[in-house]
Design a protein around this motif. Structure first.
Motif, PDB file in Angstrom:
ATOM      1  N   ARG A 251      27.049   0.683   6.279  1.00 55.60           N
ATOM      2  CA  ARG A 251      26.586   0.913   8.400  1.00 55.60           C
ATOM      3  C   ARG A 251      27.013   2.147   7.899  1.00 55.60           C
ATOM      4  O   ARG A 251      28.000   2.809   7.309  1.00 55.60           O
ATOM      5  CB  ARG A 251      28.000  -0.486   8.357  1.00 55.60           C
TER       6      ARG A 251
ATOM      7  N   SER B 185      22.456  -7.477  12.960  1.00 57.30           N
ATOM      8  CA  SER B 185      22.884  -6.780  11.942  1.00 57.30           C
ATOM      9  C   SER B 185      21.332  -6.156  10.768  1.00 57.30           C
ATOM     10  O   SER B 185      20.353  -6.820  10.807  1.00 57.30           O
ATOM     11  CB  SER B 185      24.214  -6.965  11.128  1.00 57.30           C
TER      12      SER B 185
ATOM     13  N   CYS C  96      23.106  -1.173   8.330  1.00 53.37           N
ATOM     14  CA  CYS C  96      23.156  -0.992   9.590  1.00 53.37           C
ATOM     15  C   CYS C  96      23.342   0.222  10.004  1.00 53.37           C
ATOM     16  O   CYS C  96      24.073   1.089   9.576  1.00 53.37           O
ATOM     17  CB  CYS C  96      23.825  -1.735  10.152  1.00 53.37           C
TER      18      CYS C  96
END
Length: 259
Positions: A229, A252, A257
């Motif tokens: 992420r 997600s 992400c």
């Protein structure tokens, strides 16, 4: 009076004491107001043997002849402290697959090397660790100053060797903030966390992942990445494999992400 009773009485009437030591045994010399006696302590079994005052002078002369000299030691010093441990020489070369921080063991772990490398440093790995796995102890590896972690010297084209970092489903693997980072020649597996399973990149960090594998990582929060992420940061991926990662959160990415 028996020898045992005599020794007990001696301790009760103790007025002055000192400790003398020779090369083979310890001799405790007690002087009382009324008489003088010796207690010989055998270091092997802790046995205490009392001798009468007639033997004392002869015994002391023998000890002095054998040891050359005796140093007086206060009895309170019998609780000896261990010598101060030697601090290891800081190094950015990882020599151990353990995940500990111990500045006295003479081993350099990846967690220690990240500290020793400092800003703009390069962490490398001893050739003896080729193909090895570092299993994290329940906390991610963190860095907030620019650093390169380079296992490329141990990695072949199939990524079958190099260094594996296994979070054992107890944490994410890397937490990288603010700096510029490069991960090279690593296999990042079994990371588990809320926002990112393997690598959480945040606070304007810039990360490059080269010749690496990210597999079997997972995240659970909304807006998370199974492997990676990014929060207000940048990511470059070169010649790497990201496979079998997933997230159970809403909005997600199974792999990445960008939040």
């Amino acid at each position: 009076m028996t020898r045992t009773q005599k020794s007990s009485s001696l301790f009760k009437t103790l007025s002055r004491r000192s400790l003398k030591r020779d090369s083979r045994s310890m001799t405790l010399r007690f002087e009382t107001l009324e008489n003088r006696e010796l207690l010989s302590v055998n270091p092997a079994d802790g046995a205490v043997v009392a001798t009468d005052s007639n033997d004392a002078a002869a015994q002391l002369e023998q000890n002095a002849a054998e040891a050359g000299s005796c140093a007086s030691i206060d009895l309170s010093a019998l609780n000896l402290e261990t010598a101060a441990a030697t601090t290891e020489t800081p190094s950015a070369v990882v020599t151990s697959l353990l995940d500990v921080v111990d500045a006295t063991d003479g081993l350099i772990t990846l967690r220690e090397a990240l500290t020793y490398a400092g800003s703009e440093g390069v962490v490398t790995f001893s050739s003896s660790l080729k193909g090895g796995t570092i299993t994290l102890s329940g906390a991610p590896l963190t860095a907030s100053t620019s650093v390169t972690i380079d296992a490329s010297a141990l990695t072949d084209s199939s990524h079958s060797t190099g260094i594996t970092i296994d979070a054992n489903f107890a944490s994410r693997i890397f937490d990288l903030a603010s700096g510029t980072f490069e991960l090279n020649g690593l296999k990042l597996v079994n990371g588990l966390s809320d926002k990112a399973g393997a690598v959480y990149i945040w606070d304007n960090a810039a990360v490059t992942i080269k010749d690496s594998v990210l597999s079997g990582n997972s995240a659970s929060a909304d807006n998370s990445g199974g492997a990676i992420r990014l929060d207000y940061s940048t990511l470059a991926i070169q010649n790497s494999l990201i496979v079998n990662n997933f997230s159970t959160g809403n909005y997600s990415g199974g792999a990445i992400c960008n939040y």
